[in-house]
Design a protein around this motif. Sequence first.
Motif, short mmCIF file in Angstrom:
data_model
loop_
_atom_site.label_atom_id
_atom_site.label_comp_id
_atom_site.label_asym_id
_atom_site.label_seq_id
_atom_site.Cartn_x
_atom_site.Cartn_y
_atom_site.Cartn_z
N ASP A 60 26.02 17.36 44.82
CA ASP A 60 26.21 18.51 45.69
C ASP A 60 24.90 19.27 45.81
OD1 ASP A 60 27.62 20.35 47.26
OD2 ASP A 60 27.87 21.68 45.54
N PHE A 61 24.33 19.31 47.00
CA PHE A 61 23.10 20.06 47.23
C PHE A 61 23.12 20.62 48.63
CE2 PHE A 61 22.30 15.79 48.66
CZ PHE A 61 21.52 15.94 49.80
N ARG A 62 22.20 21.53 48.90
CA ARG A 62 22.13 22.17 50.21
C ARG A 62 20.69 22.43 50.58
NH1 ARG A 62 24.27 28.22 48.78
NH2 ARG A 62 22.51 28.81 50.04
N ALA A 63 20.47 23.04 51.73
CA ALA A 63 19.12 23.35 52.18
C ALA A 63 18.46 24.31 51.18
CB ALA A 63 19.15 23.97 53.56
N GLY A 64 17.20 24.05 50.88
CA GLY A 64 16.47 24.86 49.93
C GLY A 64 16.32 24.19 48.58
N ASP A 65 17.13 23.17 48.32
CA ASP A 65 17.05 22.44 47.06
C ASP A 65 15.95 21.38 47.13
OD1 ASP A 65 19.21 23.94 46.35
OD2 ASP A 65 20.66 22.31 46.45
N THR A 66 15.26 21.18 46.02
CA THR A 66 14.26 20.12 45.93
C THR A 66 14.98 18.87 45.44
OG1 THR A 66 12.56 21.73 45.40
CG2 THR A 66 12.07 19.43 44.91
N VAL B 91 16.33 18.10 41.84
CA VAL B 91 15.32 18.49 40.87
C VAL B 91 15.45 19.97 40.54
CG1 VAL B 91 12.83 18.63 40.44
CG2 VAL B 91 13.78 16.70 41.69
N ARG B 92 15.55 20.82 41.57
CA ARG B 92 15.76 22.25 41.36
C ARG B 92 16.52 22.83 42.53
NH1 ARG B 92 10.75 25.21 43.51
NH2 ARG B 92 11.44 26.93 42.22
N ARG B 93 17.26 23.88 42.24
CA ARG B 93 18.06 24.54 43.26
C ARG B 93 17.29 25.73 43.81
NH1 ARG B 93 22.73 21.85 44.00
NH2 ARG B 93 23.51 20.85 42.14
N GLY B 94 17.27 25.87 45.12
CA GLY B 94 16.54 26.96 45.75
C GLY B 94 17.48 28.05 46.23
N ARG B 95 16.98 29.28 46.19
CA ARG B 95 17.77 30.42 46.66
C ARG B 95 17.29 30.78 48.06
NH1 ARG B 95 16.32 35.61 45.96
NH2 ARG B 95 17.84 37.03 46.85
N ALA C 23 20.82 28.07 56.59
CA ALA C 23 21.26 26.67 56.50
C ALA C 23 20.16 25.71 56.97
CB ALA C 23 22.51 26.46 57.34
N LYS C 24 19.29 26.18 57.84
CA LYS C 24 18.18 25.36 58.34
C LYS C 24 16.88 26.11 58.05
CE LYS C 24 20.83 22.39 60.69
NZ LYS C 24 22.09 22.54 59.98
N LEU C 25 15.97 25.45 57.35
CA LEU C 25 14.73 26.10 56.93
C LEU C 25 13.54 25.64 57.78
CD1 LEU C 25 15.24 25.78 53.08
CD2 LEU C 25 15.96 27.61 54.59
N ASN C 26 13.71 25.65 59.09
CA ASN C 26 12.65 25.20 59.98
C ASN C 26 11.43 26.10 59.94
OD1 ASN C 26 14.17 23.00 60.92
ND2 ASN C 26 15.27 24.33 62.34
N TYR C 27 11.58 27.32 59.49
CA TYR C 27 10.45 28.25 59.42
C TYR C 27 9.42 27.80 58.40
CZ TYR C 27 12.70 30.18 55.24
OH TYR C 27 13.26 30.34 54.00
N LYS D 205 12.30 30.56 46.07
CA LYS D 205 12.74 31.05 44.76
C LYS D 205 13.79 30.12 44.18
CE LYS D 205 11.94 35.95 45.40
NZ LYS D 205 12.55 37.28 45.50
N GLU D 206 13.76 30.01 42.86
CA GLU D 206 14.72 29.13 42.19
C GLU D 206 16.01 29.89 41.95
OE1 GLU D 206 14.84 25.75 38.72
OE2 GLU D 206 13.09 27.03 38.94
#
Length: 119
Positions: free
Chosen positions: A21-27, A90-94, A98-102, A114-115
């Motif tokens: 289970d992962f989402r946008a922002g996670d490495t 690897v790490r979860r991002g805060r 939902a889309k990190l196109n920036y 940020k973690e």
Amino acid sequence: MRNKYIENFEKAQTVEKNIPDFRAGDTVNLAVTIKEGDKTRVQAYEGVCIAKRGQGTGQTITVRKIGANGVGIERIFPIYSDSINEIKVVRRGRVRRAKLNYLRNLAGKAARIKELRSK
């Protein structure tokens, strides 16, 4: 509304694959099988998941990493592809989107995420 036969077929296809289970922002670290001629090898691809889209077997993720000389590299991976052997978070991002196109316009320390602190 999706056809129930297609949903049952896709469910059977997705059961055998173990996707965390992962989402946008996670490495994420992906083990990708690469075929060169008659030889195959497994190559690691680690980067930030900047987008997740689709549903069922058509689900894809966009992973961005910084390559040589600070050049950004993005690849779109079908999650249920046979070429993906393993996905590790690897790490979860805060993040708040939902889309990190920036992140494409940012470089260096400005592109850090940020973690997420576990409870």
